[in-house]
Design a protein around this motif. Structure first.
Motif, PDB file in Angstrom:
ATOM      1  N   LEU A  54       0.822  -1.212   0.000  1.00 34.04           N
ATOM      2  CA  LEU A  54       0.000   0.000   0.000  1.00 34.04           C
ATOM      3  C   LEU A  54       0.856   1.262   0.000  1.00 34.04           C
ATOM      4  CD1 LEU A  54      -2.810  -1.032   2.529  1.00 34.04           C
ATOM      5  CD2 LEU A  54      -2.857  -1.114   0.033  1.00 34.04           C
ATOM      6  N   VAL A  55       1.959   1.219   0.732  1.00 32.63           N
ATOM      7  CA  VAL A  55       2.879   2.365   0.749  1.00 32.63           C
ATOM      8  C   VAL A  55       3.414   2.638  -0.651  1.00 32.63           C
ATOM      9  CG1 VAL A  55       5.130   3.175   1.563  1.00 32.63           C
ATOM     10  CG2 VAL A  55       3.539   2.127   3.172  1.00 32.63           C
ATOM     11  N   GLU A  56       3.767   1.574  -1.357  1.00 32.39           N
ATOM     12  CA  GLU A  56       4.276   1.725  -2.724  1.00 32.39           C
ATOM     13  C   GLU A  56       3.180   2.241  -3.662  1.00 32.39           C
ATOM     14  OE1 GLU A  56       7.201   1.648  -5.723  1.00 32.39           O
ATOM     15  OE2 GLU A  56       7.265   1.655  -3.528  1.00 32.39           O
ATOM     16  N   MET A  57       1.935   1.763  -3.463  1.00 28.37           N
ATOM     17  CA  MET A  57       0.805   2.247  -4.271  1.00 28.37           C
ATOM     18  C   MET A  57       0.582   3.741  -4.042  1.00 28.37           C
ATOM     19  SD  MET A  57      -1.854  -0.937  -3.790  1.00 28.37           S
ATOM     20  CE  MET A  57      -3.266  -0.002  -4.396  1.00 28.37           C
ATOM     21  N   GLU A  58       0.678   4.168  -2.781  1.00 24.80           N
ATOM     22  CA  GLU A  58       0.507   5.585  -2.468  1.00 24.80           C
ATOM     23  C   GLU A  58       1.621   6.414  -3.103  1.00 24.80           C
ATOM     24  OE1 GLU A  58       0.124   6.223   1.699  1.00 24.80           O
ATOM     25  OE2 GLU A  58      -1.628   4.929   1.926  1.00 24.80           O
ATOM     26  N   ARG A  59       2.830   5.892  -3.050  1.00 25.29           N
ATOM     27  CA  ARG A  59       3.982   6.629  -3.601  1.00 25.29           C
ATOM     28  C   ARG A  59       3.870   6.778  -5.115  1.00 25.29           C
ATOM     29  NH1 ARG A  59       8.704   6.076  -6.045  1.00 25.29           N
ATOM     30  NH2 ARG A  59       8.422   3.831  -6.358  1.00 25.29           N
ATOM     31  N   ARG A  60       3.515   5.688  -5.797  1.00 29.38           N
ATOM     32  CA  ARG A  60       3.439   5.733  -7.256  1.00 29.38           C
ATOM     33  C   ARG A  60       2.202   6.475  -7.749  1.00 29.38           C
ATOM     34  NH1 ARG A  60       5.637   0.180 -10.039  1.00 29.38           N
ATOM     35  NH2 ARG A  60       7.565  -0.019  -8.836  1.00 29.38           N
ATOM     36  N   GLY A  61       1.096   6.330  -7.044  1.00 34.94           N
ATOM     37  CA  GLY A  61      -0.130   7.001  -7.436  1.00 34.94           C
ATOM     38  C   GLY A  61      -0.866   6.281  -8.554  1.00 34.94           C
ATOM     39  N   ILE A  62      -1.989   6.872  -8.945  1.00 37.11           N
ATOM     40  CA  ILE A  62      -2.823   6.322 -10.021  1.00 37.11           C
ATOM     41  C   ILE A  62      -2.864   7.323 -11.158  1.00 37.11           C
ATOM     42  CG2 ILE A  62      -5.139   5.526 -10.651  1.00 37.11           C
ATOM     43  CD1 ILE A  62      -5.535   4.860  -7.671  1.00 37.11           C
ATOM     44  N   LEU A  63      -2.393   6.910 -12.313  1.00 35.80           N
ATOM     45  CA  LEU A  63      -2.341   7.804 -13.468  1.00 35.80           C
ATOM     46  C   LEU A  63      -3.746   8.104 -13.980  1.00 35.80           C
ATOM     47  CD1 LEU A  63      -0.478   9.315 -15.436  1.00 35.80           C
ATOM     48  CD2 LEU A  63      -0.507   7.265 -16.887  1.00 35.80           C
ATOM     49  N   ILE A  64      -4.043   9.373 -14.163  1.00 37.33           N
ATOM     50  CA  ILE A  64      -5.379   9.811 -14.568  1.00 37.33           C
ATOM     51  C   ILE A  64      -5.361  10.288 -16.023  1.00 37.33           C
ATOM     52  CG2 ILE A  64      -7.216  11.489 -14.105  1.00 37.33           C
ATOM     53  CD1 ILE A  64      -6.849   9.348 -11.956  1.00 37.33           C
ATOM     54  N   ASP A  65      -6.415   9.939 -16.748  1.00 41.09           N
ATOM     55  CA  ASP A  65      -6.568  10.409 -18.128  1.00 41.09           C
ATOM     56  C   ASP A  65      -7.193  11.803 -18.086  1.00 41.09           C
ATOM     57  OD1 ASP A  65      -7.054  10.852 -20.787  1.00 41.09           O
ATOM     58  OD2 ASP A  65      -7.979   8.908 -21.175  1.00 41.09           O
ATOM     59  N   ARG A  66      -6.372  12.815 -17.856  1.00 44.15           N
ATOM     60  CA  ARG A  66      -6.875  14.188 -17.712  1.00 44.15           C
ATOM     61  C   ARG A  66      -7.609  14.690 -18.963  1.00 44.15           C
ATOM     62  NH1 ARG A  66      -5.543  17.285 -13.479  1.00 44.15           N
ATOM     63  NH2 ARG A  66      -5.975  19.127 -14.753  1.00 44.15           N
ATOM     64  N   PRO A  67      -7.086  14.467 -20.171  1.00 47.78           N
ATOM     65  CA  PRO A  67      -7.807  14.954 -21.367  1.00 47.78           C
ATOM     66  C   PRO A  67      -9.241  14.425 -21.440  1.00 47.78           C
ATOM     67  CG  PRO A  67      -5.579  14.337 -21.957  1.00 47.78           C
ATOM     68  CD  PRO A  67      -5.786  13.877 -20.526  1.00 47.78           C
ATOM     69  N   TYR A  68      -9.424  13.148 -21.067  1.00 47.30           N
ATOM     70  CA  TYR A  68     -10.772  12.572 -21.113  1.00 47.30           C
ATOM     71  C   TYR A  68     -11.688  13.241 -20.090  1.00 47.30           C
ATOM     72  CZ  TYR A  68     -14.599   9.285 -20.503  1.00 47.30           C
ATOM     73  OH  TYR A  68     -15.851   8.729 -20.386  1.00 47.30           O
ATOM     74  N   LEU A  69     -11.191  13.396 -18.858  1.00 46.99           N
ATOM     75  CA  LEU A  69     -12.001  14.027 -17.815  1.00 46.99           C
ATOM     76  C   LEU A  69     -12.302  15.481 -18.158  1.00 46.99           C
ATOM     77  CD1 LEU A  69     -10.378  12.601 -14.546  1.00 46.99           C
ATOM     78  CD2 LEU A  69     -12.525  11.915 -15.625  1.00 46.99           C
ATOM     79  N   GLU A  70     -11.323  16.164 -18.750  1.00 45.64           N
ATOM     80  CA  GLU A  70     -11.540  17.557 -19.151  1.00 45.64           C
ATOM     81  C   GLU A  70     -12.549  17.659 -20.293  1.00 45.64           C
ATOM     82  OE1 GLU A  70      -7.543  18.645 -19.996  1.00 45.64           O
ATOM     83  OE2 GLU A  70      -7.064  19.176 -17.911  1.00 45.64           O
ATOM     84  N   THR A  71     -12.687  16.579 -21.057  1.00 47.35           N
ATOM     85  CA  THR A  71     -13.664  16.556 -22.154  1.00 47.35           C
ATOM     86  C   THR A  71     -15.083  16.334 -21.639  1.00 47.35           C
ATOM     87  OG1 THR A  71     -12.024  15.704 -23.715  1.00 47.35           O
ATOM     88  CG2 THR A  71     -14.344  15.382 -24.285  1.00 47.35           C
ATOM     89  N   ILE A  72     -15.224  15.425 -20.657  1.00 46.43           N
ATOM     90  CA  ILE A  72     -16.581  15.112 -20.193  1.00 46.43           C
ATOM     91  C   ILE A  72     -17.094  16.097 -19.138  1.00 46.43           C
ATOM     92  CG2 ILE A  72     -16.262  12.669 -20.689  1.00 46.43           C
ATOM     93  CD1 ILE A  72     -15.998  12.180 -17.685  1.00 46.43           C
ATOM     94  N   ALA A  73     -16.209  16.865 -18.513  1.00 48.32           N
ATOM     95  CA  ALA A  73     -16.651  17.823 -17.495  1.00 48.32           C
ATOM     96  C   ALA A  73     -17.681  18.815 -18.049  1.00 48.32           C
ATOM     97  CB  ALA A  73     -15.453  18.556 -16.896  1.00 48.32           C
ATOM     98  N   PRO A  74     -17.438  19.458 -19.220  1.00 45.36           N
ATOM     99  CA  PRO A  74     -18.441  20.370 -19.778  1.00 45.36           C
ATOM    100  C   PRO A  74     -19.755  19.666 -20.126  1.00 45.36           C
ATOM    101  CG  PRO A  74     -16.309  20.721 -20.812  1.00 45.36           C
ATOM    102  CD  PRO A  74     -16.203  19.454 -20.026  1.00 45.36           C
ATOM    103  N   MET A  75     -19.672  18.393 -20.515  1.00 48.71           N
ATOM    104  CA  MET A  75     -20.882  17.633 -20.829  1.00 48.71           C
ATOM    105  C   MET A  75     -21.742  17.484 -19.586  1.00 48.71           C
ATOM    106  SD  MET A  75     -19.025  14.690 -23.158  1.00 48.71           S
ATOM    107  CE  MET A  75     -20.446  13.620 -23.111  1.00 48.71           C
ATOM    108  N   PHE A  76     -21.116  17.156 -18.445  1.00 47.11           N
ATOM    109  CA  PHE A  76     -21.847  17.056 -17.190  1.00 47.11           C
ATOM    110  C   PHE A  76     -22.459  18.412 -16.817  1.00 47.11           C
ATOM    111  CE2 PHE A  76     -19.782  12.994 -16.424  1.00 47.11           C
ATOM    112  CZ  PHE A  76     -20.685  12.319 -15.629  1.00 47.11           C
ATOM    113  N   GLU A  77     -21.675  19.486 -17.003  1.00 45.64           N
ATOM    114  CA  GLU A  77     -22.147  20.817 -16.640  1.00 45.64           C
ATOM    115  C   GLU A  77     -23.366  21.216 -17.469  1.00 45.64           C
ATOM    116  OE1 GLU A  77     -18.601  23.044 -17.238  1.00 45.64           O
ATOM    117  OE2 GLU A  77     -17.890  22.771 -15.171  1.00 45.64           O
ATOM    118  N   ARG A  78     -23.319  20.950 -18.778  1.00 48.83           N
ATOM    119  CA  ARG A  78     -24.460  21.273 -19.649  1.00 48.83           C
ATOM    120  C   ARG A  78     -25.687  20.463 -19.269  1.00 48.83           C
ATOM    121  NH1 ARG A  78     -20.334  21.375 -23.664  1.00 48.83           N
ATOM    122  NH2 ARG A  78     -20.849  19.235 -24.304  1.00 48.83           N
ATOM    123  N   CYS A  79     -25.461  19.199 -18.929  1.00 48.41           N
ATOM    124  CA  CYS A  79     -26.563  18.319 -18.532  1.00 48.41           C
ATOM    125  C   CYS A  79     -27.236  18.835 -17.260  1.00 48.41           C
ATOM    126  CB  CYS A  79     -26.037  16.907 -18.327  1.00 48.41           C
ATOM    127  SG  CYS A  79     -27.308  15.681 -17.944  1.00 48.41           S
TER     128      CYS A  79
END
Length: 199
Positions: A54-79
């Protein structure tokens, strides 16, 4: 009743079977008591073995697909905006969906819906998300269903989409969560940073 003939058996027969079943369970407990203690001790050791991982998982982190999230955020807002507009048109005036007092006024005073439950502290009709969801299942009220859906989308937008984006604003683009192996009663891995697998 799993035993053949118990479903149609007499009360005395059912009583005898139930007592025998309970007695056997108790005998089994006393017989396996020490092994149960050993299992609980082993469970604690197992948790300790998880810590380095778990310590190693915390250190490495979880890679996030920022472009995808930045794309769907406006869709949620419009909805969410569209849902709010529909609600205001049917109700006849705008109001704050995040205000329990205003939601309560619209649903239970203006639209005359019957509250599912009342708060213990003030005795007011509950507008908690889970109570509104249960009420929506019992009612075909259009406004109530839109409010529940709008709140759900708003939560997804703020907690999962925007929350994850904010949590990944590090140099490596990862979310570095804090894991709690001994918190969840269901033995799942709890997470307290962001909304990634938070339970």
């Amino acid at each position: 009743a799993r035993h053949p003939g118990l479903r149609a058996g007499s009360g005395q027969r059912l009583c005898q079977y139930g007592c025998g079943d309970a007695d056997l369970t108790l005998q089994l407990y006393w017989h396996e008591k020490e092994r149960i203690k050993d299992f609980k001790r082993a469970e604690g050791i197992d948790t300790m073995l998880q810590v380095p991982v778990l310590v190693e998982m915390e250190r490495r982190g979880i890679l996030i697909d920022r472009p995808y999230l930045e794309t769907i955020a406006p869709m949620f807002e419009r909805c969410v905006v569209r849902m709010h507009k529909n609600i205001y048109e049917v109700v006849g005036h705008p109001f704050d969906l995040n205000s329990p007092k205003q939601v309560r006024e619209v649903l239970f005073n203006e639209m005359k819906l019957t509250p599912l439950k009342f708060t213990k502290k003030t005795g007011a009709a509950s507008t908690a998300a889970d109570d509104l969801e249960k009420l929506a299942k019992r009612s075909d009220n259009e406004v109530l269903n839109w409010i529940v859906e709008a709140k759900s989308h708003q939560h997804s937008l703020s907690a999962y989409v925007k929350g994850t984006l904010e949590g990944s604003m590090n140099r490596d683009g990862c979310v570095h969560a804090s894991y709690l192996p001994c918190v969840a009663p269901t033995y799942r891995l709890a997470c307290v940073t962001g909304e990634i697998g938070g339970g």
